[in-house]
Design a protein around this motif. Structure first.
Motif, PDB file in Angstrom:
ATOM      1  N   TYR A 185       0.747  -1.079  -0.013  1.00  0.00           N
ATOM      2  CA  TYR A 185      -0.146   0.009  -0.112  1.00  0.00           C
ATOM      3  C   TYR A 185       1.004   1.150  -0.017  1.00  0.00           C
ATOM      4  O   TYR A 185       0.969   1.762   1.056  1.00  0.00           O
ATOM      5  CB  TYR A 185      -0.954  -0.277   1.115  1.00  0.00           C
ATOM      6  N   SER A 186       1.611   1.381  -1.277  1.00  0.00           N
ATOM      7  CA  SER A 186       2.350   2.612  -1.232  1.00  0.00           C
ATOM      8  C   SER A 186       2.259   3.207  -2.680  1.00  0.00           C
ATOM      9  O   SER A 186       1.435   2.758  -3.525  1.00  0.00           O
ATOM     10  CB  SER A 186       3.916   2.032  -1.056  1.00  0.00           C
ATOM     11  N   THR A 187       2.935   4.157  -2.683  1.00  0.00           N
ATOM     12  CA  THR A 187       3.034   4.856  -4.207  1.00  0.00           C
ATOM     13  C   THR A 187       4.289   5.594  -4.345  1.00  0.00           C
ATOM     14  O   THR A 187       4.849   6.006  -3.497  1.00  0.00           O
ATOM     15  CB  THR A 187       1.588   5.956  -4.444  1.00  0.00           C
ATOM     16  N   ASP A 188       4.531   5.728  -5.734  1.00  0.00           N
ATOM     17  CA  ASP A 188       6.128   6.352  -5.742  1.00  0.00           C
ATOM     18  C   ASP A 188       5.502   8.022  -6.209  1.00  0.00           C
ATOM     19  O   ASP A 188       6.382   8.666  -6.659  1.00  0.00           O
ATOM     20  CB  ASP A 188       6.959   5.706  -6.668  1.00  0.00           C
ATOM     21  N   GLU A 189       4.401   8.255  -6.058  1.00  0.00           N
ATOM     22  CA  GLU A 189       3.923   9.648  -6.444  1.00  0.00           C
ATOM     23  C   GLU A 189       4.587  10.432  -5.154  1.00  0.00           C
ATOM     24  O   GLU A 189       5.012   9.967  -3.992  1.00  0.00           O
ATOM     25  CB  GLU A 189       2.443   9.976  -6.006  1.00  0.00           C
ATOM     26  N   LYS A 190       5.054  11.841  -5.754  1.00  0.00           N
ATOM     27  CA  LYS A 190       5.523  12.727  -4.683  1.00  0.00           C
ATOM     28  C   LYS A 190       4.786  13.092  -3.526  1.00  0.00           C
ATOM     29  O   LYS A 190       3.644  13.502  -3.742  1.00  0.00           O
ATOM     30  CB  LYS A 190       6.043  14.054  -5.468  1.00  0.00           C
ATOM     31  N   LEU A 191       5.422  12.845  -2.457  1.00  0.00           N
ATOM     32  CA  LEU A 191       4.699  13.090  -1.324  1.00  0.00           C
ATOM     33  C   LEU A 191       4.335  14.684  -1.039  1.00  0.00           C
ATOM     34  O   LEU A 191       5.444  15.646  -1.252  1.00  0.00           O
ATOM     35  CB  LEU A 191       5.857  12.861  -0.008  1.00  0.00           C
ATOM     36  N   THR A 192       3.266  14.981  -0.489  1.00  0.00           N
ATOM     37  CA  THR A 192       2.926  16.205  -0.040  1.00  0.00           C
ATOM     38  C   THR A 192       3.820  16.859   1.146  1.00  0.00           C
ATOM     39  O   THR A 192       4.015  15.829   2.001  1.00  0.00           O
ATOM     40  CB  THR A 192       1.451  16.511   0.410  1.00  0.00           C
TER      41      THR A 192
END
Ligand code: HEM
Lengths: 217, 320
Positions: B64-71
């Protein structure tokens, strides 16, 4: 207040003051002095311009009542400038939405204007402001004569639409829109009251003349 | 460690031994005495509790993760909708200083074999904290990418043995007008309430979060315990939870009570079903600059594969 004082000092000062909200947005956008536009800069810019558009509309609308209440005829000399600032801020509000928020995404823009009542009425208010800005010059005032005044009464409707636009846009906290609604109601109410008093006075005086026979004389 | 506070309607009571193994109890005692929570085995308390913010121990859940840029942490902690502290985005950060999230207890009630009032420590003790990076989509058409730390909601709920009558789970936020200035005006009907269908609550994506960016939650983010349901609009993620109740009927939810034609019970992120007053097709990712454009909103906020089956055969325009 002598007219030359208003023209020489008050008006230029007020002009600079009216630029402050715009300059503060530019200031924050350039992140000068450790400031910034926060987590959602587009929203911050759009909301600031919208807020000031509404404030300047209300301030412009307040000139006539303030003149009446405080016997300050010179205030009217400031009215055109305030009205043009209202238009400028509303236009910036709209352009922020069009260019920065929607990014010229036309299908979304057209759908929003057509389908979202709060945007539809905001857009209507902006369109109505255009002829008022265009006819704000001395030349146009002269050319339109009596019709100028009737045309510029559109601002009553514009203010109502603007408040309604704001009221409809908030999610649940309608307190601020209601404050604006109350102010606009008082400012328009005063005009209605004056008009009613005038027509009453006319009726009363013509009745009086009939009764004492002076009408025939 | 169980806080025993008899309540009418409680069906059964959990014995302290059932929920708190002794070694955990002891180590938590040490923790409360000021010791740091250093890895002391599987059941060690991963949650360091105290008046101020603490670091958490957790394992990253790669599934449950993503490599999108964290806010950024700054944006996540200063741009909030938490009307209990005021309706402006900056109000929760500005007005939540007086809120006391410790000590904290949670009432578990309704259609379950085990009910009662539990301290936050007892509620979380058996579970290992995990970090999950989720997209969060607000109903106002903006979004963030947030590294939450928490425990799977379903695993917590199962410990209370919901009965066959438990069709829904209802959540309630604390009511403390003294510490939550927004609750002194009736912008919404307080306390804030939310709910999920039981299968939604048991879904592996549903999370009870206690932290973000590896640290305990700040008050403006819903300290000490909040719900995160990443395929639904953010307002479903109820904050500062004090009660979890299993119910047979669909529970009321705050925004639905406030404006039923605009906010439904389900509130699944759906680019094809607009809010009556604005489009949900595209969203603004927080953290972009003045010239960043919106990005398309994904069905179920991009969790379609995981959750679409929950709604098979349902008209999502009707059940919005
Ligand atoms: C007389 C004209 C107008 C006035 C006085 C006005 C004023 C306002 C005000 C005061 C707000 C609330 C800002 C806030 O939340 O702090 C607002 C929001 C908004 N207005 Fe206008 N507006 C006008 C025309 C328009 C037009 C022409 C459009 C676009 C076609 C528009 C689009 C919007 C949008 C999209 C929002 C919501 C912004 C957000 O979500 O933050 N407005 N407006």
């Amino acid at each position: 207040m002598p007219p030359h004082l208003v023209r020489r000092f008050i008006k230029p000062l007020l002009f600079l003051l009216c630029l402050v909200p715009f300059l503060s947005v530019v200031w924050r956008a350039l992140e000068l002095g450790g400031t910034d536009l926060g987590a959602n800069p587009v929203e911050a810019v759009q909301d600031t311009f919208g807020q000031w558009g509404l404030r300047f509309l209300v301030i412009t609308l307040a000139i006539t009542p303030l003149r009446d209440w405080f016997n300050a005829p010179w205030l009217v000399m400031l009215r055109r400038m305030l009205g043009l600032f209202a238009f400028a801020y509303v236009l910036l509000h709209f352009l922020t939405w069009l260019l920065l928020d929607q990014g010229l995404y036309w299908s979304g823009i057209l759908a929003d204007i057509a389908k979202r009542p709060f945007i539809t009425i905001g857009f209507a208010a902006l369109l109505m402001l255009v002829p008022l800005a265009v006819t704000s010059t001395n030349k146009m005032m002269r050319r339109l004569g009596k019709r100028w005044k009737s045309l510029h009464r559109l601002v009553y409707l514009i203010s109502l639409l603007a408040v309604w636009h704001y009221y409809w846009q908030v999610k649940a906290d309608v307190r601020e829109p209601l404050v604006y609604a109350t102010i606009v109601a008082v400012l328009l109410g005063w005009r209605a009251f004056k008009a009613a008093r005038r027509s009453h006075a006319r009726t009363a005086s013509s009745l009086g003349r009939v009764r004492d026979g002076s009408e025939r004389a | 460690m169980l806080i025993k506070r008899p309540r009418p309607g409680d069906t059964a009571r959990i014995a302290p031994s059932e929920i708190t193994p002794e070694r955990v109890y002891v180590s938590r005692r040490e923790l409360l005495q000021g010791a740091l929570a250093l890895g002391a085995g599987a059941a060690a308390p991963a949650l360091a509790l105290g008046a101020t913010q603490r670091s958490l121990q957790f394992a990253r859940n790669g599934r449950y993760s993503t490599d999108e840029k964290l806010t950024s942490y700054e944006d996540i902690t200063t741009y909030n909708n938490f009307y209990e502290f005021g309706t402006a985005k900056g109000a929760p950060a500005a007005n939540s200083g007086r809120f006391k999230s410790m000590p904290w207890s949670i009432g578990i009630a309704g259609e379950a074999e085990v009910t009662g009032t539990f301290s936050l420590e007892d509620l979380l003790e058996p579970h290992a904290l995990e970090e999950r990076i989720y997209r969060m989509r607000c109903v106002e058409a903006w979004s963030m990418v947030i590294p939450w730390v928490g425990v799977p909601l379903g695993a917590v709920l199962k410990r209370f043995k919901p009965t066959s009558k438990a069709k829904y789970v209802a959540f309630k936020t604390v009511l403390r007008p003294d510490e939550m200035p927004g609750q002194r005006s009736r912008v919404l009907a307080w306390p804030y309430v939310e709910g999920l269908r039981i299968d939604e609550a048991m879904h592996p994506l549903s999370l009870l979060a206690v932290g973000l960016y590896g640290k305990t939650l700040l008050n403006q983010n819903g300290a000490p315990l909040r719900l995160v349901v990443p395929w639904k609009y953010g307002f479903k993620g109820i904050k500062s939870i004090v009660e979890i109740r299993f119910t047979e009927r669909q529970p009321p939810t705050s925004w639905n009570l406030s404006a039923p034609h605009e906010y439904g019970f389900y509130a699944n992120v759906n680019p094809n079903v607009d809010h009556p007053r604005w489009s949900q097709a595209r969203e603004r990712r927080i953290g972009g600059g003045l010239f960043d454009s919106r990005v398309p909103t994904l069905m179920f906020n991009g969790y379609e594969q995981e959750v679409a089956s929950l709604y098979a055969g349902m008209d999502l325009a009707k059940y919005y």
